[in-house]
Structures are given as structure tokens and as C-alpha cells.
Design a protein around this motif. Structure first.
Motif, mmCIF file in Angstrom:
data_model
loop_
_atom_site.group_PDB
_atom_site.id
_atom_site.type_symbol
_atom_site.label_atom_id
_atom_site.label_comp_id
_atom_site.label_asym_id
_atom_site.label_seq_id
_atom_site.Cartn_x
_atom_site.Cartn_y
_atom_site.Cartn_z
ATOM 1 N N ASP A 156 24.664 -1.654 38.316
ATOM 2 C CA ASP A 156 24.278 -0.828 37.175
ATOM 3 C C ASP A 156 23.669 -1.755 36.125
ATOM 4 O O ASP A 156 24.386 -2.490 35.446
ATOM 5 C CB ASP A 156 25.522 -0.108 36.624
ATOM 6 N N ILE A 190 20.231 2.140 38.216
ATOM 7 C CA ILE A 190 20.794 1.400 39.349
ATOM 8 C C ILE A 190 19.682 0.631 40.054
ATOM 9 O O ILE A 190 18.622 1.184 40.349
ATOM 10 C CB ILE A 190 21.497 2.362 40.331
ATOM 11 N N MET A 243 29.468 5.420 42.169
ATOM 12 C CA MET A 243 28.487 4.652 41.379
ATOM 13 C C MET A 243 27.624 5.611 40.556
ATOM 14 O O MET A 243 27.340 5.345 39.384
ATOM 15 C CB MET A 243 27.603 3.842 42.332
#
Lengths: 277, 379
Positions: free
Chosen positions: B140, B256, B228
Motif C-alpha cells: 500500500d 496498491i 488488502m
């Protein structure tokens, strides 16, 4: 049985033999075949299961989970049936609301529940909002995970018990209830001594129906906690099949599950026959 | 009345025939995501246009394809002409597929990565690389400014973000694909549990254990990717499909991004994955099947698959697609290694999994966990 009766039954018998009998024979054969050498009979797959700690957890899960979920469903279903069989306002609407979780497609329902119970999901968000610590709802081996699986499964299937008992309550003769009332029976006494004995056949039927269904519980523990969160024999068999490609171990676990279901069904069926008599 | 009935009958029959259509010339079972089907179909249609042969593309999971050809092998006749299998399935599926001719398929030159081609050799060339794949680090970038380049930096990120480092720790082959890159990156062989590489990698796992996301014990590819996306993780390892997924959700590359796996004491490493094509032993149309395979592994089809689906090709003359979305994967290309080729690989893989789980989740001593795994792997 006359020949004509056999003839009429033949399509069903053929259907059962082909789609039920044959797969059972293949599964049992697979369960007792050593995949490495092709030897039959062999207890190699049973040994694989016995050496695996997850299998023993799955066996425990298959004992605890059905008992806990069916007990919760019975209590909740009975309470809701008693409440919504009484003449209360908007009872038809409330009955529809109670049945709603069962009407949702299982995978949709469980995906929503997973989002609610995720570490940073809505449930923990709500706990944080009132100053409480987050709870690990979906982690393997935690009591909270067991509780989550039991409550989610019960929530989804309580409508089945509710509908069975609601139907049975509607069939209880009003004069029996009235006679009990005139004799001075009130509240819990009337429930315990009059209503529940009359509901007994329906309760046995609901326990039989849900008990056998709960033995093969699969989607709820798998979606919420994966193969290891709250393992049961069906998720264990799936794990062996899909993650390890071990068809023999999967068949051995599935055969054991089938044997457990048959063993559980026999006394329940006997009791139901007695109740019906 | 009779004429009307006859006309209706004729109409229904014609409709049925039109709906069914003639049978396909070639049936291809391939593991595609729903979003990949249209692009893949277009590549297959090019061959249909050139050859005049129709192809039925059947999207299936690898495990189902493997079981299907095993069943056809037992039956002695089949319906599948070409199948795609994952690297893990090649050894068990080898008896059910035919030996291929590399020269006939145009794969005998220097154009194809030798290691990728060799992974398909099991008593002869039986599988040819349709697409190759490997893992990279997904992070991230709004939380971690610079992706960790070394094991020390990885540990520093973990300490700075406790509970937000994810590993796919469920009991399955995916966990072995998490473990082996670290063992190899420390100089380990991946086949024994007591070399220095294994000890160094498991030392790192023990150090990372307190900082792992609590759900790591059950994470697999889709669930870790979801975590995520929800913002629960700052980094994890995954395959290129995850980046395509994030791009479709608007999360990549803005939030991402991909990066190479952190460098270990002996460099970087990652596990070879991907899909391999084969022709089942009982394929009904083996000649047509071979022609289709030749098309699919050819330069033009591979370039289109790379460009339109973001697949990596085993061909060196095909540039990777996907743009900067897959930068981290492209950077790992020379660090890709095949899994150990051994008959008892499934037992070896399980032993690595058990050792990792003991260290990461039961907080066992690395040396003890590796010794126990050595015992299991040897059985």
C-alpha cells in the motif's frame, strides 16, 4: 410386492442406484484404497486421517456444532413460534421478517456475515464505538469463532424450525388450551404441561430434520473461517480434496461423516415412530 | 391442422439444430477468470479464422481439468483435445497426456525460457508453457512510501505496522509458494530442512510472527487480496491476478503497487507458477489439437495474451504487458525458480507448510519446527 408395483418403482430404483448407490460404492472403495499402490482394502487413508490433528478437531466440530446450533434453533424457533402464533399486531409482517434470512441465498448471506465479522468489520467497529476491544471472530481455535459460526448458522436456519413449530401450534385444538386456562394453568405451567407435550411430534420432526442437516454443515464454517477456523468433517474432506488433491483421504472423511449421519438418524427415526404411535 | 402441426414441428426442429450447432472440431479446457474469457476467445478465434476449425473453450478450474483427464484416461476415451494445467498438477497428470514434439510446436529455439520449458518435461516433453507466473510483493503505497528491499527493511515495516503484514498461511500449496522464496533467497535448496538457508528463512519467519495479520493462519489468495483491498494490510505476496483485480476496483496503481520480493542473504527468488498446455492421451482430434497448441504458444498469440490479458509469456521475444501495474513482477523475472522436481513433492510441500505454521502461529522454535518437518518429509 407384485410385479406391477416393482415395474412402477423401477425408474426411481434405477435413479437411486445410479445417482446414490453407485457413488457411495465408489466413495467407500476410494476410502479404503491405497492411492500409492492401488491396494484394496487398505487402511492407509484412515491412517492419514488419524495422524492429522485437524481431522480430530473436525470430528470434535462435527459433534459440538450440530448440537449447539440445533439447540439454539430449537429455543429461538419455539420462542418465535409462540410469540407469532399469538394475536399480536403486524404478526404477518413479523413472520415474513423471521423467515427472511432463510430466503437469502446462502453464499450472499455468508459473504455479508464475513464482512460484518472481519477483524476491521462492522461488528468490531460497533464494539470500538462503545469503547470495547475488538473480538477475533474468525480465527482458528477461538471460542469467539465457534460462537460466531453457531449464531450465524442458527440465524440462517431457525426459520425452518420456526415454520415447523408454527404449523404445529396452529393445529393445537383451541379447546385444550381453553380447558387448561379454566383449570387455572397459567404461563410457563401451561406451556410445559399442555403446549409442549402437544408439540412433541413436531419438535422431534424439527430436531430430526435440522439435526441431520446440521451434521453435514459446510458453507458456514468454510466461508467464515476457512477449512481451519471451525473445522467439521465436510470442510475437512473438501480441504483434503481441493488443497491436497488427496481423493482417498477426502473419501475416508466423507465416508465417516455418512456413517455418523446414519448412526444419528436411526435412534431419531425410532423415536419419531414412537412419537407418531 | 396437420399442416400447421407439421410446420411447428419443422420450426422447432430447425431452432433446435441452430441452437445446438455442429460439434466443435477442438475442445479446449483452460483456467480462465470470467473477465479473461472474451480476450482469450479472440485469440482462439484468430486460429479458427485461419484454419477453419471451430474451438469450444471450456473455462474450468485446474483441479477439475486434472480430474477430467484422469477420468478420461480410465475410461479409455475422451472429449478434451487440449487442456491447461497448473505447475503443481503436472507430475500427477503426466501419465494421462501425450508426449509433444518441441520442434513441431516451434519451441526448440532460444525463444523460450529453458527453465520454464524444462518444468514441462516428465519422461519427455508433455506440457508446454501457456503462461508463466510468479509472486511479487504488493504494498500500500499510501502507507509504505518505499517497498522493503531487504529482509531487514521488511522486518522494519512489520514492526512499524503490527498486524498489517499478511502471509497466506492456510494449509495448502500456496503456503509453500510463500515459504520457498525465502528459503531460496537465503541460499537454501528447498529440499532439505537443515541447511543454512532454511534456518535463516525460518529465523525471519519467527521474527515476523508477532506482527502478522491475525487472519494469516487462514489466508489464501482471494481472502488476502480482499483484506488488502479493505485496507487491513500494508503488504503481502501475491500473483499478478491480484493486481488486475485491484486495477478493476480502482485501487491500483494509485494505492496498491507491486515491487520485487525483498532480497535475502543470497539474493531474490520466487516460485514458478502458471498454466501449461497438454494434449490428453485420448484426445479425439490430436492433429487439430497440436495445431491449436502451436498457435497458442506462438509469438503472435503470446504477444496478444500478454498485451490484452497481462499474462507473462515464457517466450523471451514477447514483451510483458500490464504497464507499470506489473513492474514488481517484471523485476522478478530472472529470480523465478521451479519447485523441486521429486516424486514425493506433495509430502515435502506439506512438511514446509507444517514447519511454517508451527513457527508463525504456534510460536515454535525454528530449529525444532524444521527438525520435525525433516522427520515428516522423510517419511
Amino acid at each position: 410386492m407384485p410385479a406391477r408395483a416393482w415395474l412402477l418403482a423401477a425408474p426411481l430404483v434405477a435413479y437411486l442406484a445410479l445417482l446414490l448407490g453407485y457413488p457411495i460404492v465408489v466413495a467407500v472403495t476410494l476410502a479404503f484404497t491405497d492411492a500409492a499402490t492401488g491396494t484394496f482394502p487398505s487402511v492407509e487413508n484412515v491412517r492419514t486421517l488419524a495422524d492429522d490433528g485437524l481431522f480430530w478437531r473436525a470430528l470434535l466440530g462435527n459433534t459440538v456444532l450440530p448440537v449447539a446450533t440445533v439447540a439454539l434453533e430449537l429455543v429461538a424457533g419455539l420462542a418465535l413460534a409462540l410469540l407469532l402464533s399469538a394475536r399480536i399486531p403486524a404478526r404477518r409482517l413479523l413472520r415474513a421478517v423471521v423467515v427472511l434470512p432463510f430466503a437469502l441465498p446462502e453464499i450472499v448471506f455468508l459473504t455479508i456475515m464475513r464482512a460484518i465479522l472481519a477483524p476491521r468489520g462492522y461488528a468490531n467497529g460497533a464494539l470500538a464505538a462503545v469503547g470495547l476491544e475488538p473480538v477475533a471472530w474468525l480465527l482458528p481455535g477461538r471460542l469467539a469463532t465457534w460462537v460466531a459460526v453457531v449464531i450465524v448458522d442458527a440465524w440462517h436456519t431457525t426459520p425452518v424450525v420456526f415454520l415447523v413449530l408454527l404449523g404445529a401450534l396452529a393445529a393445537v385444538p383451541a379447546e385444550v388450551d381453553e380447558a387448561a386456562r379454566l383449570d387455572g394453568a397459567r404461563g410457563l405451567r401451561r406451556l410445559w404441561h399442555v403446549t409442549l407435550p402437544l408439540l412433541r411430534p413436531a419438535i422431534v420432526a424439527a430436531v430430526l430434520l435440522r439435526g441431520l442437516d446440521a451434521l453435514r454443515i459446510f458453507a458456514t464454517p468454510l466461508v467464515l473461517g476457512g477449512a481451519e477456523g471451525v473445522p467439521v468433517l465436510s470442510t475437512y474432506a473438501y480441504h483434503q480434496w481441493s488443497d491436497y488433491g488427496d481423493d482417498g483421504a477426502a473419501a475416508a472423511a466423507a465416508t465417516l461423516l455418512a456413517a455418523l449421519a446414519v448412526a444419528a438418524a436411526l435412534p431419531l427415526l425410532r423415536r419419531r415412530a414412537e412419537a407418531a404411535a | 391442422m396437420d399442416a400447421a402441426r407439421r410446420a411447428w414441428g419443422l420450426l422447432v426442429t430447425c431452432g433446435f439444430l441452430v441452437a445446438c450447432g455442429p460439434p466443435p472440431d477442438v475442445t479446449l479446457a483452460v483456467a480462465l477468470l470470467p473477465g479473461e474469457l472474451a480476450g482469450y476467445r479472440a485469440v482462439v478465434d484468430e486460429w479458427t479464422a485461419a484454419s477453419g476449425m471451430r474451438v469450444a473453450v471450456v473455462p474450468q478450474q485446474y483441479a477439475d481439468i486434472r480430474r477430467a483427464i484422469a477420468a478420461e484416461g480410465i475410461a479409455g476415451r475422451g472429449t478434451l483435445d487440449v487442456v491447461e494445467l497448473d505447475v503443481y498438477s503436472l507430475a500427477p497428470a503426466a501419465p494421462d497426456v501425450s508426449v509433444l514434439d518441441a520442434a513441431d510446436l516451434g519451441l526448440d529455439g532460444e525463444a523460450v525460457d529453458r527453465a520454464a520449458l524444462d518444468a514441462g518435461r516428465l519422461d519427455g516433453l508433455r506440457f508446454v508453457p501457456h503462461r508463466v507466473s510468479w509472486q511479487a510483493l504488493l504494498y500500500d503505497r499510501t502507507v509504505v512510501e518505499r517497498p522493503p528491499d531487504t529482509w531487514d527493511e521488511l522486518l522494519a515495516v512489520a514492526r512499524a505496522h503490527p498486524g498489517r503484514i499478511g502471509m497466506k498461511g492456510a494449509r495448502y500449496e500456496g503456503l509453500t509458494c510463500e515459504v520457498l522464496p525465502f528459503v531460496w533467497a537465503a541460499g537454501g535448496s528447498g529440499t532439505v530442512f537443515d541447511d543454512a538457508g532454511a534456518r535463516a528463512a525460518f529465523g525471519l519467519f519467527a521474527a515476523l510472527a508477532p506482527y502478522l495479520h491475525p487472519e494469516s493462519e487462514t489466508f489464501k489468495e482471494p481472502t488476502i487480496a480482499e483484506a488488502m483491498a479493505r485496507g487491513e494490510l500494508v503488504l503481502h505476496l501475491n500473483w499478478p491476478f491480484a493486481m488486475s483485480l485491484y486495477a478493476s476496483q480502482g485501487l491500483a496503481p494509485s494505492r496498491i503497487a507491486s515491487a520485487p520480493l525483498p532480497r535475502g542473504p543470497a539474493g531474490r527468488a520466487t516460485v514458478l507458477g502458471g498454466g501449461y498446455l497438454a494434449i490428453p492421451r485420448h484426445a479425439p482430434h490430436p492433429q487439430a489439437a497440436a495445431a491449436l497448441v502451436r498457435h497458442l504458444v506462438g509469438r503472435d498469440a503470446q504477444a496478444r495474451l500478454a498485451h490484452e490479458l497481462g499474462w507473462f509469456s515464457a517466450r523471451r521475444d514477447v514483451e510483458p504487458g500490464g504497464g507499470d501495474l506489473l513492474d514488481g513482477f517484471v523485476a522478478m523475472r530472472d529470480a523465478v525458480r521451479p519447485r523441486p522436481e521429486r516424486r514425493d513433492y506433495p509430502a515435502l510441500s506439506k512438511a514446509w507448510q507444517e514447519a511454517f505454521r508451527a513457527v508463525a502461529f504456534a510460536r515454535a522454535e525454528p530449529a525444532a519446527a524444521l527438525a520435525a518437518a525433516g522427520g515428516r518429509g522423510a517419511r
